[in-house]
Scaffold this motif. Structure first.
Motif, PDB file in Angstrom:
ATOM      1  N   ILE A  43       0.818  -2.542  -3.712  1.00 60.48           N
ATOM      2  CA  ILE A  43       1.151  -2.034  -5.042  1.00 60.48           C
ATOM      3  C   ILE A  43       1.023  -3.167  -6.046  1.00 60.48           C
ATOM      4  CG2 ILE A  43       3.046  -1.190  -6.481  1.00 60.48           C
ATOM      5  CD1 ILE A  43       3.781   0.690  -4.266  1.00 60.48           C
ATOM      6  N   TYR A  59       3.044   4.160  -9.897  1.00 60.17           N
ATOM      7  CA  TYR A  59       2.625   2.919  -9.263  1.00 60.17           C
ATOM      8  C   TYR A  59       1.103   2.902  -9.151  1.00 60.17           C
ATOM      9  CZ  TYR A  59       2.355   5.809  -5.053  1.00 60.17           C
ATOM     10  OH  TYR A  59       2.051   6.794  -4.146  1.00 60.17           O
ATOM     11  N   ILE A  61      -2.238   1.234  -7.049  1.00 60.93           N
ATOM     12  CA  ILE A  61      -2.841   0.557  -5.903  1.00 60.93           C
ATOM     13  C   ILE A  61      -4.341   0.558  -6.163  1.00 60.93           C
ATOM     14  CG2 ILE A  61      -3.270   0.610  -3.413  1.00 60.93           C
ATOM     15  CD1 ILE A  61      -0.591   2.115  -3.127  1.00 60.93           C
TER      16      ILE A  61
END
Length: 89
Positions: A43, A59, A61
């Motif tokens: 992350i 989040y 990624i």
């Protein structure tokens, strides 16, 4: 630890750490889960907001955004439990 659980634990202890800035154990635990999210799950960034009865966690990624949501009362239960225990105050 799977991503859902890691974010849940990170968010729960973040609420404790934010509410108790002099609690070094809370800060250390928060940093532990923050490291798990960065190292194990890659992350890059997290953002938290409240909407109704939910904490919404966005989040990223690999520059791809995703979202998880958690009930506020479930996340805040850890802080309430700690604050109601006299030995921690």
């Amino acid at each position: 630890m799977n991503l859902q659980d890691a974010i849940y634990n990170w968010l729960s202890i973040k609420m404790v750490s934010d509410a108790r800035p002099n609690d070094n154990a809370a800060l250390d635990t928060y940093m532990f889960f923050d490291e798990i999210l960065k190292q194990d799950h890659k992350i890059e960034k997290l953002e938290i907001k409240k909407e109704g009865a939910w904490y919404i966690v966005d989040y990223w990624i690999e520059q791809k955004k995703d979202t998880k949501q958690y009930p506020i009362d479930l996340i805040d239960a850890l802080l309430l439990s700690i604050e109601s225990e006299p030995k921690y105050n």
